[in-house]
Design an enzyme around this catalytic site. Structure first.
Site, mmCIF file in Angstrom:
data_model
loop_
_atom_site.group_PDB
_atom_site.id
_atom_site.type_symbol
_atom_site.label_atom_id
_atom_site.label_comp_id
_atom_site.label_asym_id
_atom_site.label_seq_id
_atom_site.Cartn_x
_atom_site.Cartn_y
_atom_site.Cartn_z
ATOM 1 N N ILE A 280 -5.100 2.431 6.324
ATOM 2 C CA ILE A 280 -4.779 1.042 6.063
ATOM 3 C C ILE A 280 -5.903 0.451 5.223
ATOM 4 O O ILE A 280 -7.018 0.949 5.217
ATOM 5 C CB ILE A 280 -4.568 0.236 7.367
ATOM 6 C CG1 ILE A 280 -5.729 0.406 8.334
ATOM 7 C CG2 ILE A 280 -3.270 0.623 8.031
ATOM 8 C CD1 ILE A 280 -5.561 -0.353 9.642
ATOM 9 N N ASP A 281 -5.596 -0.602 4.478
ATOM 10 C CA ASP A 281 -6.541 -1.161 3.525
ATOM 11 C C ASP A 281 -7.802 -1.677 4.201
ATOM 12 O O ASP A 281 -7.788 -2.036 5.382
ATOM 13 C CB ASP A 281 -5.887 -2.305 2.746
ATOM 14 C CG ASP A 281 -4.698 -1.860 1.923
ATOM 15 O OD1 ASP A 281 -4.663 -0.678 1.544
ATOM 16 O OD2 ASP A 281 -3.809 -2.693 1.676
ATOM 17 N N LYS A 282 -8.853 -1.753 3.425
ATOM 18 C CA LYS A 282 -10.156 -2.206 3.936
ATOM 19 C C LYS A 282 -10.049 -3.514 4.712
ATOM 20 O O LYS A 282 -10.575 -3.636 5.824
ATOM 21 C CB LYS A 282 -11.130 -2.380 2.764
ATOM 22 C CG LYS A 282 -12.465 -3.012 3.154
ATOM 23 C CD LYS A 282 -13.308 -3.323 1.929
ATOM 24 C CE LYS A 282 -14.581 -4.072 2.322
ATOM 25 N NZ LYS A 282 -15.379 -4.456 1.131
ATOM 26 N N ARG B 28 1.869 -5.884 0.803
ATOM 27 C CA ARG B 28 1.237 -6.868 -0.075
ATOM 28 C C ARG B 28 2.014 -7.003 -1.388
ATOM 29 O O ARG B 28 2.233 -8.124 -1.879
ATOM 30 C CB ARG B 28 -0.211 -6.463 -0.338
ATOM 31 C CG ARG B 28 -1.048 -6.402 0.939
ATOM 32 C CD ARG B 28 -2.366 -5.660 0.742
ATOM 33 N NE ARG B 28 -3.257 -6.357 -0.168
ATOM 34 C CZ ARG B 28 -4.399 -5.852 -0.609
ATOM 35 N NH1 ARG B 28 -4.782 -4.652 -0.228
ATOM 36 N NH2 ARG B 28 -5.163 -6.536 -1.431
ATOM 37 N N THR C 260 -7.363 -4.986 5.924
ATOM 38 C CA THR C 260 -6.277 -5.039 6.901
ATOM 39 C C THR C 260 -6.827 -4.507 8.221
ATOM 40 O O THR C 260 -7.457 -3.452 8.252
ATOM 41 C CB THR C 260 -5.077 -4.191 6.450
ATOM 42 O OG1 THR C 260 -4.566 -4.721 5.225
ATOM 43 C CG2 THR C 260 -3.971 -4.192 7.493
#
Length: 303
Positions: free
Chosen positions: A136-138, A236, A140
Site C-alpha cells: 500500500i502507498d506510503k 486514488r 496510506t
C-alpha cells in the site's frame, strides 16, 4: 549486488519485459532499466532476455543490479502485528512509511521492521521485498499481508490473481457523491506525461473499484471502497476520474493540498483464505487518529 525476482501473473501476460519491470519497480527510471537490459542483467531461467520479450504466464524474471548494494538491516519499528502464525502475518502499516526499499529509496522501510520482528520471511520476491505479497502507498495507512514461507506466498499470490482476497478501504473524498454506491471500471496505467503518476488510459490494465457512501458532508464524502483488482494507486486514480479525488492527495488531489499526512485513505479490512488450513480469516483495523479528527471537523462543518 541487488536482486529482484518476479513471477509473471495473468494480468501481465504479453507485456514487453522492460514495461513489466517498470510497472513493478515503479521508482526506477527507464534509463536505469535500459542499462540492466544492455548489461544482460535481466534473465528468465538464467538466460538474458531482450527488452522486447513478451512475458508469459508464470515466467520467473530475475533482475540483477550492480548499483550500490542496499542493506536491509533489522530495525525496531515497533510494528503492530495484528496476526501471526508459522505461515502468514497481518501487519498494520502507519501513514508515512514506505513498504520496501528500492534503487531510488534506501531509507528505513516496513521491511526493516519486519526483519526485526519476524525472523522468517518468504524470499520469492528477492532480497529487497522479503515477505511482501502486495503493498500500500506510503501515505496510506492500514493492513498488509505478509508471507513467512514460500508456500504461503505462492498461495496468496494466486488468491490475489483470482480476486478472492477481500480488501476494504475507507476514504474521505472531495464533493458529495450523489449515488449511494457504484462501480468504477476503467483501465489504469502509467501516465504518459508524468511517470510518477498513474492514469485512466486505453493502454492500462482493467481496474475495478466498488464504492459505497458512508456519510455525506457539505463539501466532502466519507466512503468505503472494495478493490476487485489491485492496480497501483487504483482508488486514488478512480476517485479523481469521477470527480471526487481523495482529500489530502498530493498527486491526484486539488491544490492547495489539505493537511500534512497525505491522502485520507485507510486499508481497513483484509480477508484471505489461510494457505495451509483453508480457513477464511478476516481482520479489521481502525483508521489513525488524524482520520478521526478530520471526520469530526467535517461533522461540525469546520472544513
Amino acid at each position: 549486488m541487488n536482486k529482484w525476482v518476479f513471477n509473471v501473473e495473468a494480468a501481465h501476460v504479453g507485456l514487453r519485459a522492460d514495461v513489466f519491470v517498470a510497472q513493478l519497480l515503479t521508482e526506477t527510471t527507464r534509463s536505469q532499466i535500459k542499462k540492466w537490459f544492455d548489461a544482460k542483467q535481466v534473465l528468465i531461467e538464467g538466460e538474458p532476455i531482450k527488452p522486447s520479450y513478451a512475458v508469459r504466464f508464470d515466467d520467473e524474471l530475475t533482475v540483477f543490479s550492480t548499483d550500490e548494494v542496499i542493506r536491509i538491516d533489522p530495525v525496531n519499528l515497533n510494528l503492530e502485528i495484528v496476526y501471526e502464525d508459522d505461515d502468514v502475518a497481518v501487519v498494520y502499516k502507519p501513514q508515512g512509511m514506505v513498504v520496501h526499499p528500492a534503487v531510488s529509496f534506501k531509507e528505513v522501510t516496513l521491511v526493516n521492521g519486519l526483519k526485526h520482528q519476524i525472523k522468517t520471511l518468504s524470499d520469492i520476491n528477492g532480497t529487497l521485498r522479503p515477505g511482501i505479497v502486495h503493498r500500500i502507498d506510503k501515505d496510506t495507512s492500514g493492513l498488509l499481508l505478509v508471507a513467512k514461507t514460500n508456500f504461503a506466498h505462492e498461495s496468496l499470490v494466486i488468491q490475489l490473481q483470482d480476486k478472492t482476497v477481500r480488501r476494504v478501504y475507507e476514504a474521505i473524498c472531495l464533493n458529495p457523491i450523489v449515488e449511494d454506491s457504484g462501480t468504477i471500471t476503467t483501465p489504469v496505467g502509467r501516465d504518459e506525461v508524468n511517470r510518477l503518476k498513474m492514469a485512466v488510459t486505453e493502454n492500462g490494465k482493467l481496474a475495478v473499484t466498488h464504492f459505497r457512501v458512508l456519510k455525506r458532508y457539505k463539501r466532502h464524502s466519507f466512503i468505503e471502497c472494495v478493490l476487485e483488482t489491485g492496480r497501483t494507486h487504483q482508488i486514488r486514480v478512480h476517485m479523481q476520474y469521477i470527480g471526487h479525488p481523495i482529500l489530502g492527495d498530493p498527486l491526484y488531489g486539488h491544490k492547495p493540498i489539505y493537511g500534512t499526512t497525505g491522502q485520507f485513505l485507510h486499508a481497513k479490512t483484509l480477508g484471505f483464505i489461510h494457505p495451509r488450513t483453508g480457513e477464511y480469516l478476516e481482520f479489521t483495523h481502525e483508521a489513525p487518529e488524524v482520520f478521526k479528527e478530520t471526520l469530526d471537523k467535517l461533522e461540525h462543518d469546520q472544513l
